[in-house]
Write an enzyme that holds these catalytic residues in place. Structure first.
Site, mmCIF file in Angstrom:
data_model
loop_
_atom_site.group_PDB
_atom_site.id
_atom_site.type_symbol
_atom_site.label_atom_id
_atom_site.label_comp_id
_atom_site.label_asym_id
_atom_site.label_seq_id
_atom_site.Cartn_x
_atom_site.Cartn_y
_atom_site.Cartn_z
ATOM 1 N N ASN A 86 0.875 -1.178 0.000
ATOM 2 C CA ASN A 86 0.000 0.000 0.000
ATOM 3 C C ASN A 86 0.913 1.229 0.000
ATOM 4 O OD1 ASN A 86 -1.758 2.070 0.584
ATOM 5 N ND2 ASN A 86 -2.305 1.331 2.632
ATOM 6 N N LYS B 119 0.103 4.294 -0.233
ATOM 7 C CA LYS B 119 -0.499 5.478 0.398
ATOM 8 C C LYS B 119 -0.292 6.734 -0.459
ATOM 9 C CE LYS B 119 -0.079 3.119 4.772
ATOM 10 N NZ LYS B 119 0.027 3.146 6.210
ATOM 11 N N HIS C 137 -9.457 0.983 4.899
ATOM 12 C CA HIS C 137 -8.180 1.114 5.611
ATOM 13 C C HIS C 137 -8.383 2.029 6.818
ATOM 14 C CE1 HIS C 137 -4.070 2.305 6.510
ATOM 15 N NE2 HIS C 137 -3.701 1.190 5.901
ATOM 16 N N GLU D 123 -6.758 4.380 7.967
ATOM 17 C CA GLU D 123 -6.549 5.816 7.710
ATOM 18 C C GLU D 123 -7.773 6.434 7.045
ATOM 19 O OE1 GLU D 123 -2.798 5.333 5.699
ATOM 20 O OE2 GLU D 123 -1.896 4.743 7.604
ATOM 21 N N GLU E 259 -5.298 -5.294 10.416
ATOM 22 C CA GLU E 259 -4.256 -4.300 10.676
ATOM 23 C C GLU E 259 -4.548 -3.601 12.005
ATOM 24 O OE1 GLU E 259 -2.259 -3.039 6.766
ATOM 25 O OE2 GLU E 259 -4.009 -1.787 7.009
ATOM 26 N N GLY F 81 2.598 1.845 10.851
ATOM 27 C CA GLY F 81 3.566 2.929 10.735
ATOM 28 C C GLY F 81 4.249 3.296 12.040
ATOM 29 N N SER G 203 3.503 -2.526 10.251
ATOM 30 C CA SER G 203 4.950 -2.592 10.430
ATOM 31 C C SER G 203 5.555 -3.940 10.031
ATOM 32 C CB SER G 203 5.333 -2.231 11.865
ATOM 33 O OG SER G 203 4.952 -0.891 12.152
HETATM 34 P P1 PGA Z 1 2.957 0.035 7.657
HETATM 35 O O1 PGA Z 1 1.484 0.252 7.051
HETATM 36 O O2 PGA Z 1 3.482 -1.232 7.045
HETATM 37 O O3 PGA Z 1 3.729 1.246 7.262
HETATM 38 O O4 PGA Z 1 2.790 -0.120 9.133
HETATM 39 C C1 PGA Z 1 0.607 -0.820 6.848
HETATM 40 C C2 PGA Z 1 -0.679 -0.336 6.239
HETATM 41 O O5 PGA Z 1 -1.154 0.764 6.599
HETATM 42 O O6 PGA Z 1 -1.269 -1.015 5.377
#
Ligand code: PGA
Length: 251
Positions: free
Chosen positions: A10, A12, A96, A98, A168, A174, A214
């Site tokens: 992803n 983003k 997601h 976010e 997730e 992140g 992560s």
């Molecule tokens: P990350 O993000 O691997 O940077 O933790 C995962 C995601 O949001 O899909």
């Protein structure tokens, strides 16, 4: 049950069109010898047709990070499933954390978006996960149960044949914090058991459940060894092809 692993990136809101194409081309080259693992990358809407074109005929599939649930109309700033499909994508990430956190997405809009994805012949990647507070208050199972049941409300299992679920934990995205293998295993088993209460056992055995939060080259193999983990949804570590390929080749 033999479920083909899927490693998804992803991207983003990172990379211009040129940068996205360059990364995708490098990844295509590095993944030539990958067998039995599916690879998907989700660039921004603007880069999607460019990247889909660049990876045509390679091991890489593409996806969008979101879609709107109407097919067309006066919805300024939105993009439909049909448009995503026409851009050359096969997948779409839905719900997601976010999107839920910054763009007010709810289980209800997630449900509509899954329907729109299916209608556009896109594979939905349904994201679910609890926040730190919800986990601390021991509400994780309740939240995940609700996200699954409300998100998947009203579908027949036949319509969701290709559905992918991504667990997730919001506190692991992140942050560099990964859920421990025990935590991940427990939740993935729980997700499969909830799916079994909504649909039939054969569906629940076949549905692929990815872990995200992560994921890095040094923790992916431990996660992929878990019986109910069928892949990873990777944010930060998917931005660099040479790093991401190490996750793709997790064995
Ligand atoms: P990350 O993000 O691997 O940077 O933790 C995962 C995601 O949001 O899909």
């Amino acid at each position: 049950m033999n479920r083909t692993p899927l490693i998804a990136g992803n991207w983003k809101m990172f990379k211009t069109g040129d940068e996205a194409v360059a990364t995708a081309e490098r990844l295509a080259e590095l993944s030539r010898d990958v067998e039995n693992t599916e690879i998907m990358i989700a660039p921004t809407f603007l880069s999607l047709p460019l990247v889909a074109d660049a990876v045509k005929g390679t091991k890489i599939k593409t996806g969008a990070q979101n879609l709107f649930y109407e097919n067309q109309g006066a919805y300024t700033g939105e993009v439909s499933g049909e448009m995503i499909k026409a851009a050359g994508a096969q997948y779409v990430i839905i719900g997601h954390s976010e999107r839920r956190q910054y763009f007010m997405e709810t289980d209800d809009s997630v449900n509509k978006k899954i329907k729109a994805a299916i209608e556009a012949d896109l594979i939905p990647v349904l994201c679910i996960g609890e926040t730190k507070t919800q986990r601390d208050e021991e509400k994780a199972f309740f939240i995940l149960d609700k996200q699954l049941k409300d998100g998947l409300k009203g579908f027949h299992s036949d319509e969701l044949k290709n559905l992918i679920i991504a667990y997730e934990p919001v506190w692991a995205i992140g942050t560099g914090l990964t859920a421990t293998p025990d935590q991940v295993n427990e939740i993935h088993q729980f997700i499969r058991s909830v799916i079994r209460t909504i649909f039939e056992a054969s569906f629940s055995d076949a549905v692929r459940i990815l872990y995200g939060g992560s994921v890095k080259p040094d923790n992916v193999s431990g996660l992929m060894k878990l019986k109910d983990v069928d892949g990873a949804l990777v944010g930060g570590a998917s931005l660099d092809a040479d790093t991401f390929i190490k996750i793709v080749k997790f064995n």
